[in-house]
Each structure stands twice: as C-alpha cells, then as structure tokens.
Write a protein that holds these residues in place. Structure first.
Motif, PDB file in Angstrom:
ATOM      1  N   MET A   1     -21.637  16.542 -33.607  1.00 52.35           N
ATOM      2  CA  MET A   1     -22.814  17.416 -33.637  1.00 52.35           C
ATOM      3  C   MET A   1     -23.079  17.604 -35.163  1.00 52.35           C
ATOM      4  SD  MET A   1     -22.389  20.036 -30.504  1.00 52.35           S
ATOM      5  CE  MET A   1     -23.924  20.862 -30.959  1.00 52.35           C
ATOM      6  N   VAL A   2     -22.097  17.503 -36.158  1.00 50.78           N
ATOM      7  CA  VAL A   2     -22.317  17.849 -37.448  1.00 50.78           C
ATOM      8  C   VAL A   2     -23.491  16.737 -38.104  1.00 50.78           C
ATOM      9  CG1 VAL A   2     -21.181  17.784 -39.656  1.00 50.78           C
ATOM     10  CG2 VAL A   2     -20.021  18.893 -37.800  1.00 50.78           C
ATOM     11  N   TRP A   3     -23.210  15.531 -37.677  1.00 48.09           N
ATOM     12  CA  TRP A   3     -24.157  14.620 -38.147  1.00 48.09           C
ATOM     13  C   TRP A   3     -25.876  14.967 -37.919  1.00 48.09           C
ATOM     14  CZ3 TRP A   3     -20.854   9.585 -37.764  1.00 48.09           C
ATOM     15  CH2 TRP A   3     -20.940   9.047 -39.083  1.00 48.09           C
ATOM     16  N   ALA A   4     -25.945  15.496 -37.010  1.00 45.30           N
ATOM     17  CA  ALA A   4     -27.314  15.974 -36.451  1.00 45.30           C
ATOM     18  C   ALA A   4     -27.830  17.063 -37.472  1.00 45.30           C
ATOM     19  CB  ALA A   4     -27.520  16.380 -35.091  1.00 45.30           C
ATOM     20  N   CYS A  64     -19.981   5.108 -28.307  1.00 46.54           N
ATOM     21  CA  CYS A  64     -21.039   6.038 -29.077  1.00 46.54           C
ATOM     22  C   CYS A  64     -21.498   5.567 -30.402  1.00 46.54           C
ATOM     23  CB  CYS A  64     -20.133   7.361 -29.143  1.00 46.54           C
ATOM     24  SG  CYS A  64     -20.136   8.087 -27.714  1.00 46.54           S
ATOM     25  N   VAL A  65     -20.550   4.923 -31.034  1.00 50.55           N
ATOM     26  CA  VAL A  65     -21.072   4.372 -32.329  1.00 50.55           C
ATOM     27  C   VAL A  65     -22.107   3.385 -32.040  1.00 50.55           C
ATOM     28  CG1 VAL A  65     -20.152   2.822 -34.163  1.00 50.55           C
ATOM     29  CG2 VAL A  65     -18.851   4.568 -33.530  1.00 50.55           C
ATOM     30  N   THR A  66     -22.015   2.573 -31.075  1.00 48.54           N
ATOM     31  CA  THR A  66     -23.035   1.600 -30.660  1.00 48.54           C
ATOM     32  C   THR A  66     -24.350   2.141 -30.223  1.00 48.54           C
ATOM     33  OG1 THR A  66     -21.358   0.188 -30.052  1.00 48.54           O
ATOM     34  CG2 THR A  66     -23.561  -0.366 -29.474  1.00 48.54           C
ATOM     35  N   VAL A  67     -24.035   3.164 -29.398  1.00 45.85           N
ATOM     36  CA  VAL A  67     -25.187   3.885 -28.943  1.00 45.85           C
ATOM     37  C   VAL A  67     -25.906   4.550 -29.888  1.00 45.85           C
ATOM     38  CG1 VAL A  67     -26.075   5.840 -27.300  1.00 45.85           C
ATOM     39  CG2 VAL A  67     -24.361   4.067 -26.586  1.00 45.85           C
ATOM     40  N   GLY A  68     -25.089   5.299 -30.898  1.00 50.56           N
ATOM     41  CA  GLY A  68     -25.637   5.973 -31.985  1.00 50.56           C
ATOM     42  C   GLY A  68     -26.795   5.031 -32.829  1.00 50.56           C
ATOM     43  N   ALA A  69     -26.607   3.606 -32.840  1.00 47.55           N
ATOM     44  CA  ALA A  69     -27.364   2.781 -33.747  1.00 47.55           C
ATOM     45  C   ALA A  69     -28.946   2.942 -33.122  1.00 47.55           C
ATOM     46  CB  ALA A  69     -26.849   1.476 -33.692  1.00 47.55           C
ATOM     47  N   PHE A  70     -28.943   3.311 -31.685  1.00 43.57           N
ATOM     48  CA  PHE A  70     -30.219   3.304 -30.979  1.00 43.57           C
ATOM     49  C   PHE A  70     -30.748   4.699 -30.772  1.00 43.57           C
ATOM     50  CE2 PHE A  70     -27.898  -0.457 -29.877  1.00 43.57           C
ATOM     51  CZ  PHE A  70     -28.775  -1.428 -30.308  1.00 43.57           C
ATOM     52  N   VAL A  71     -29.973   5.466 -30.532  1.00 42.80           N
ATOM     53  CA  VAL A  71     -30.317   6.893 -30.248  1.00 42.80           C
ATOM     54  C   VAL A  71     -30.497   7.868 -31.520  1.00 42.80           C
ATOM     55  CG1 VAL A  71     -29.468   8.912 -28.891  1.00 42.80           C
ATOM     56  CG2 VAL A  71     -29.242   6.793 -28.008  1.00 42.80           C
ATOM     57  N   ALA A  73     -30.202  11.271 -34.072  1.00 40.59           N
ATOM     58  CA  ALA A  73     -28.994  11.911 -34.275  1.00 40.59           C
ATOM     59  C   ALA A  73     -29.148  13.174 -33.308  1.00 40.59           C
ATOM     60  CB  ALA A  73     -29.168  12.461 -35.742  1.00 40.59           C
ATOM     61  N   LEU A  74     -30.452  13.769 -32.939  1.00 40.73           N
ATOM     62  CA  LEU A  74     -30.369  15.020 -32.297  1.00 40.73           C
ATOM     63  C   LEU A  74     -29.812  14.416 -30.505  1.00 40.73           C
ATOM     64  CD1 LEU A  74     -31.081  17.728 -31.561  1.00 40.73           C
ATOM     65  CD2 LEU A  74     -33.423  16.906 -31.097  1.00 40.73           C
ATOM     66  N   GLY A  75     -30.169  13.346 -30.259  1.00 38.49           N
ATOM     67  CA  GLY A  75     -29.613  12.846 -28.870  1.00 38.49           C
ATOM     68  C   GLY A  75     -28.230  12.790 -29.004  1.00 38.49           C
ATOM     69  N   MET A  76     -27.655  12.173 -30.002  1.00 45.34           N
ATOM     70  CA  MET A  76     -26.180  11.911 -30.178  1.00 45.34           C
ATOM     71  C   MET A  76     -25.418  13.236 -30.110  1.00 45.34           C
ATOM     72  SD  MET A  76     -25.531   8.878 -29.689  1.00 45.34           S
ATOM     73  CE  MET A  76     -23.871   8.732 -30.085  1.00 45.34           C
ATOM     74  N   SER A  77     -26.164  14.410 -30.949  1.00 47.68           N
ATOM     75  CA  SER A  77     -25.643  15.686 -30.994  1.00 47.68           C
ATOM     76  C   SER A  77     -25.657  16.269 -29.642  1.00 47.68           C
ATOM     77  CB  SER A  77     -26.500  16.623 -31.979  1.00 47.68           C
ATOM     78  OG  SER A  77     -26.048  17.813 -31.804  1.00 47.68           O
ATOM     79  N   LEU A  78     -26.546  16.316 -28.954  1.00 46.42           N
ATOM     80  CA  LEU A  78     -26.693  16.644 -27.354  1.00 46.42           C
ATOM     81  C   LEU A  78     -25.649  15.998 -26.504  1.00 46.42           C
ATOM     82  CD1 LEU A  78     -30.458  16.969 -27.088  1.00 46.42           C
ATOM     83  CD2 LEU A  78     -28.832  18.713 -27.368  1.00 46.42           C
ATOM     84  N   LEU A  79     -25.318  14.668 -26.943  1.00 44.65           N
ATOM     85  CA  LEU A  79     -24.390  14.054 -26.067  1.00 44.65           C
ATOM     86  C   LEU A  79     -22.954  14.501 -26.231  1.00 44.65           C
ATOM     87  CD1 LEU A  79     -23.492  11.604 -24.230  1.00 44.65           C
ATOM     88  CD2 LEU A  79     -23.321  10.325 -26.464  1.00 44.65           C
ATOM     89  N   TYR A  80     -22.729  14.998 -27.572  1.00 48.19           N
ATOM     90  CA  TYR A  80     -21.461  15.214 -28.036  1.00 48.19           C
ATOM     91  C   TYR A  80     -21.309  16.699 -27.571  1.00 48.19           C
ATOM     92  CZ  TYR A  80     -20.915  11.210 -30.817  1.00 48.19           C
ATOM     93  OH  TYR A  80     -20.873   9.645 -31.230  1.00 48.19           O
ATOM     94  N   GLY A  81     -22.316  17.552 -27.511  1.00 53.28           N
ATOM     95  CA  GLY A  81     -22.375  18.841 -27.315  1.00 53.28           C
ATOM     96  C   GLY A  81     -21.778  19.242 -25.673  1.00 53.28           C
ATOM     97  N   THR A  82     -22.484  18.282 -24.903  1.00 56.67           N
ATOM     98  CA  THR A  82     -22.294  17.976 -23.486  1.00 56.67           C
ATOM     99  C   THR A  82     -20.949  17.646 -23.035  1.00 56.67           C
ATOM    100  OG1 THR A  82     -24.608  17.537 -23.209  1.00 56.67           O
ATOM    101  CG2 THR A  82     -23.217  17.072 -21.226  1.00 56.67           C
TER     102      THR A  82
END
Length: 115
Positions: A1-4, A64-71, A73-82
């Motif tokens: 979540m920090v990256w977002a 998640c690293v692979t998905v993070g290339a397409f999603v 930062a906010l989406g990845m933050s929500l994924l990690y928060g969930t």
C-alpha cells in the motif's frame, strides 16, 4: 500500500522494515495457534501443509509484480489492503475457534471430573 502513497526510497525502506518486524512478531503467534488447534497426533502433517503458505505467498507476490505492470498503483493498493483485511479476519476467526475449543475442553473436564 505504500507504493500508492509514495515513491520515496526512504518511505519504502521504512515500510519494508516495518513489514519485517511484523513478520518476525507474527510467526511465533501463528505457530502457537496452529499447535493449539491441531490434535497432537496430526500436528506434523498440519505443520508441513502450513509451511506451504510461504511458497504460496511467493507465488502470489510474483503474480502481483506482473499484475502491477498493468494495474495502476491505486488498484494494487486496494488489492493489498483487501488481502490484509482478509488476513485479519482469518486470524480473528482462528482466535475465536481457539477460545471455543478451550471452553469445550474445560467443560468436558468439568463434566468428567463431576462423574
């Protein structure tokens, strides 16, 4: 979540240190919970299966690293928060199960001691 929130290296390093300390503190708690909830004769099987969660975590992290290339930062933050919220809820359910099991053992001990 920090990256977002930040791309500052010091913030990321601080978050990594905090995460590491959290892992160090949580491992004994997780293993104690597992040992308390599992019958003694099946404990080694459960511990072996439980150890697979580290491998599953590595697999999910790589995905998640692979998905993070397409999603974004906010989406990845929500994924990690969930995922974090799911872990908290899982721990709460395990603690409740442990309390119920302890109460059941106490009740059985009282009942068998009374007869």
């Amino acid at each position: 979540m920090v990256w977002a929130v930040s791309n500052d290296a010091w913030v990321l390093i601080g978050a990594a240190v905090l995460l590491t300390l959290g892992e160090i503190a949580s491992i004994p708690v997780r293993q104690t919970l597992l040992a308390d909830l599992v019958p003694a004769q099946a404990r080694t099987k459960y511990m072996a299966a439980y150890a697979l969660n580290a491998r599953a975590g590595l697999l999910i992290a790589a995905l998640c690293v692979t998905v993070g290339a397409f999603v974004p930062a906010l989406g990845m933050s929500l994924l990690y928060g969930t995922a974090g919220l799911a872990a908290i809820l899982l721990y709460r359910s395990l603690l409740r199960a442990r309390e119920l099991q302890a109460g059941r053992f106490e009740a059985e001990g009282l009942l068998s001691g009374a007869s």
